[in-house]
Design a protein around this motif. Structure first.
Motif, PDB file in Angstrom:
ATOM      1  N   ASP A   1       2.728  25.358  46.020  1.00  0.00           N
ATOM      2  CA  ASP A   1       2.578  26.799  46.302  1.00  0.00           C
ATOM      3  C   ASP A   1       2.913  27.143  47.755  1.00  0.00           C
ATOM      4  N   ASP A   2       2.541  26.247  48.680  1.00  0.00           N
ATOM      5  CA  ASP A   2       2.851  26.490  50.102  1.00  0.00           C
ATOM      6  C   ASP A   2       4.362  26.603  50.295  1.00  0.00           C
ATOM      7  N   ILE A   3       5.082  25.711  49.648  1.00  0.00           N
ATOM      8  CA  ILE A   3       6.547  25.693  49.786  1.00  0.00           C
ATOM      9  C   ILE A   3       7.142  26.923  49.091  1.00  0.00           C
ATOM     10  N   ALA A   4       6.598  27.267  47.928  1.00  0.00           N
ATOM     11  CA  ALA A   4       7.093  28.433  47.178  1.00  0.00           C
ATOM     12  C   ALA A   4       6.973  29.718  48.010  1.00  0.00           C
ATOM     13  N   GLU A   5       5.854  29.872  48.707  1.00  0.00           N
ATOM     14  CA  GLU A   5       5.661  31.072  49.554  1.00  0.00           C
ATOM     15  C   GLU A   5       6.762  31.167  50.613  1.00  0.00           C
ATOM     16  N   ALA A   6       7.122  30.021  51.186  1.00  0.00           N
ATOM     17  CA  ALA A   6       8.166  30.007  52.216  1.00  0.00           C
ATOM     18  C   ALA A   6       9.523  30.368  51.622  1.00  0.00           C
ATOM     19  N   VAL A   7       9.776  29.907  50.403  1.00  0.00           N
ATOM     20  CA  VAL A   7      11.036  30.233  49.715  1.00  0.00           C
ATOM     21  C   VAL A   7      11.116  31.743  49.490  1.00  0.00           C
ATOM     22  N   LEU A   8      10.018  32.344  49.047  1.00  0.00           N
ATOM     23  CA  LEU A   8       9.997  33.796  48.818  1.00  0.00           C
ATOM     24  C   LEU A   8      10.259  34.558  50.111  1.00  0.00           C
ATOM     25  N   PHE A   9       9.728  34.043  51.208  1.00  0.00           N
ATOM     26  CA  PHE A   9       9.965  34.661  52.514  1.00  0.00           C
ATOM     27  C   PHE A   9      11.469  34.673  52.818  1.00  0.00           C
ATOM     28  N   GLN A  10      12.132  33.520  52.629  1.00  0.00           N
ATOM     29  CA  GLN A  10      13.564  33.451  52.938  1.00  0.00           C
ATOM     30  C   GLN A  10      14.405  34.313  51.986  1.00  0.00           C
ATOM     31  N   LEU A  11      13.926  34.471  50.762  1.00  0.00           N
ATOM     32  CA  LEU A  11      14.679  35.302  49.806  1.00  0.00           C
ATOM     33  C   LEU A  11      14.668  36.772  50.215  1.00  0.00           C
ATOM     34  N   THR A  12      13.641  37.198  50.952  1.00  0.00           N
ATOM     35  CA  THR A  12      13.513  38.637  51.238  1.00  0.00           C
ATOM     36  C   THR A  12      13.812  39.049  52.676  1.00  0.00           C
ATOM     37  N   GLN A  13      13.843  38.104  53.602  1.00  0.00           N
ATOM     38  CA  GLN A  13      14.024  38.493  55.009  1.00  0.00           C
ATOM     39  C   GLN A  13      15.488  38.769  55.335  1.00  0.00           C
ATOM     40  N   ALA A  14      15.817  40.049  55.449  1.00  0.00           N
ATOM     41  CA  ALA A  14      17.218  40.464  55.584  1.00  0.00           C
ATOM     42  C   ALA A  14      17.896  39.951  56.858  1.00  0.00           C
ATOM     43  N   SER A  15      17.119  39.577  57.871  1.00  0.00           N
ATOM     44  CA  SER A  15      17.731  39.157  59.141  1.00  0.00           C
ATOM     45  C   SER A  15      17.858  37.651  59.296  1.00  0.00           C
ATOM     46  N   VAL A  16      17.448  36.906  58.277  1.00  0.00           N
ATOM     47  CA  VAL A  16      17.415  35.441  58.424  1.00  0.00           C
ATOM     48  C   VAL A  16      18.532  34.794  57.617  1.00  0.00           C
ATOM     49  N   THR A  17      19.427  34.074  58.313  1.00  0.00           N
ATOM     50  CA  THR A  17      20.437  33.286  57.598  1.00  0.00           C
ATOM     51  C   THR A  17      20.782  32.035  58.400  1.00  0.00           C
ATOM     52  N   GLY A  18      21.179  30.987  57.688  1.00  0.00           N
ATOM     53  CA  GLY A  18      21.571  29.737  58.344  1.00  0.00           C
ATOM     54  C   GLY A  18      20.411  28.952  58.929  1.00  0.00           C
ATOM     55  N   GLN A  19      19.197  29.269  58.504  1.00  0.00           N
ATOM     56  CA  GLN A  19      18.024  28.636  59.098  1.00  0.00           C
ATOM     57  C   GLN A  19      17.435  27.546  58.215  1.00  0.00           C
ATOM     58  N   VAL A  20      17.002  26.472  58.851  1.00  0.00           N
ATOM     59  CA  VAL A  20      16.290  25.404  58.162  1.00  0.00           C
ATOM     60  C   VAL A  20      14.841  25.470  58.654  1.00  0.00           C
ATOM     61  N   PHE A  21      13.945  25.933  57.781  1.00  0.00           N
ATOM     62  CA  PHE A  21      12.529  26.056  58.158  1.00  0.00           C
ATOM     63  C   PHE A  21      11.797  24.778  57.809  1.00  0.00           C
ATOM     64  N   THR A  22      11.151  24.187  58.790  1.00  0.00           N
ATOM     65  CA  THR A  22      10.372  22.970  58.560  1.00  0.00           C
ATOM     66  C   THR A  22       8.932  23.336  58.235  1.00  0.00           C
ATOM     67  N   ILE A  23       8.450  22.849  57.099  1.00  0.00           N
ATOM     68  CA  ILE A  23       7.074  23.120  56.681  1.00  0.00           C
ATOM     69  C   ILE A  23       6.430  21.767  56.424  1.00  0.00           C
ATOM     70  N   ASP A  24       5.761  21.240  57.448  1.00  0.00           N
ATOM     71  CA  ASP A  24       5.358  19.829  57.356  1.00  0.00           C
ATOM     72  C   ASP A  24       3.994  19.525  57.972  1.00  0.00           C
ATOM     73  N   ASN A  25       3.177  20.581  58.183  1.00  0.00           N
ATOM     74  CA  ASN A  25       1.836  20.367  58.747  1.00  0.00           C
ATOM     75  C   ASN A  25       1.877  19.632  60.097  1.00  0.00           C
ATOM     76  N   GLY A  26       2.998  19.810  60.802  1.00  0.00           N
ATOM     77  CA  GLY A  26       3.121  19.198  62.130  1.00  0.00           C
ATOM     78  C   GLY A  26       3.636  17.771  62.108  1.00  0.00           C
ATOM     79  N   GLN A  27       4.036  17.296  60.955  1.00  0.00           N
ATOM     80  CA  GLN A  27       4.469  15.897  60.800  1.00  0.00           C
ATOM     81  C   GLN A  27       5.558  15.483  61.808  1.00  0.00           C
ATOM     82  N   THR A  28       6.534  16.385  62.052  1.00  0.00           N
ATOM     83  CA  THR A  28       7.654  15.998  62.904  1.00  0.00           C
ATOM     84  C   THR A  28       7.456  16.358  64.385  1.00  0.00           C
ATOM     85  N   LEU A  29       6.264  16.814  64.729  1.00  0.00           N
ATOM     86  CA  LEU A  29       6.029  17.132  66.145  1.00  0.00           C
ATOM     87  C   LEU A  29       6.062  15.873  67.001  1.00  0.00           C
TER      88      LEU A  29
END
Length: 247
Positions: free
Chosen positions: A219-247
């Motif tokens: 569900d956490d990932i699905a919410e982020a997908v919905l965000f990218q589907l609707t945000q008219a100003s966002v393209t070419g972006q790779v959003f990392t959703i990893d609870n800080g794993q790659t910090l």
């Protein structure tokens, strides 16, 4: 009225895991959902039933994304049925568990099968929907990547390599398909899905020290997908959703 009301979305691998969550969330918000599957017919039917129960529209469709002809048939069917395609979520992916230092096990066959589905499969789907999105003058595409594509660490080297390819292909396509079609990517860390059943220890070992001490849910990932589907100003972006794993 929600941003998704009566819009048409195709979710590849839409019957299980993250794909299932995306399908359900889109339908809850009023979208018409095409649930693509290859082997998970039972699960795709269950999701379809669930969506129809609350009065929304869902269409299960069997197609192997690695086979371009099957993808073309799916897209033709969707156009015939609904007349348009507003969004595509490229979620279908496969992997295989191979220790990172075990190069012998990363055979040609494994490389080819992962590349065919994870990279070329996504490209087949995008290529097939683009003419219709261009005609409409709008469309949004979200690809599912992985932190493995950034860190190089994952269930196997071929898997990590395919995910890095997806991240880069997202950027290339965002440029190629602008201004009318937006292309973005979600790059999740560990997610609690069936992929890890029986491999929980390996998952925790791979993620290492998690600042947020959480494993994401589908569900956490699905919410982020919905965000990218609707945000008219966002393209070419790779959003990392990893609870800080790659910090």
């Amino acid at each position: 009225m929600s941003d998704f009301e009566n819009k048409v979305y195709i979710i590849t691998g839409g019957g299980t895991g993250v794909g299932r969550s995306i399908s359900l969330k889109l339908a809850e918000r009023g979208a018409k959902v095409i649930i693509n599957y290859r082997k998970s017919k039972k699960e795709a039917m269950e999701v379809t039933e669930k969506i129809t129960e609350y009065g929304r529209v869902a269409l299960p469709f069997k197609a192997d994304v690695a086979i371009e002809k099957e993808v073309s048939e799916m897209i033709s069917h969707v156009i015939k049925e609904f007349g348009r395609i507003d969004g595509l979520v490229n979620n279908a992916s496969i992997t295989t568990q191979i220790a990172m230092n075990d190069l012998e096990s990363a055979t040609d066959e494994i490389w080819d099968s992962l590349y065919e589905v994870n990279v070329k499969g996504m490209f087949h789907c995008i290529k097939a929907v683009v003419p219709f999105m261009k005609k409409q003058g709008s469309g949004a595409i979200v690809n599912l990547g992985s932190v493995a594509g950034t860190t190089g660490i994952g269930s196997s080297i071929p898997y990590a390599a395919t995910k890095a390819a997806i991240h880069n292909m997202t950027r290339s396509l965002a440029i190629a398909l602008s201004p009318h079609i937006r292309v973005n990517c979600i790059s999740p860390g560990a997610i609690d899905t069936r992929w890890w059943s029986g491999n929980k220890d390996k998952m925790y070992e791979l993620v290492g020290n998690l600042p947020l001490q959480l494993i994401s849910s589908p569900d956490d990932i699905a919410e982020a997908v919905l965000f990218q589907l609707t945000q008219a100003s966002v393209t070419g972006q790779v959003f990392t959703i990893d609870n800080g794993q790659t910090l």
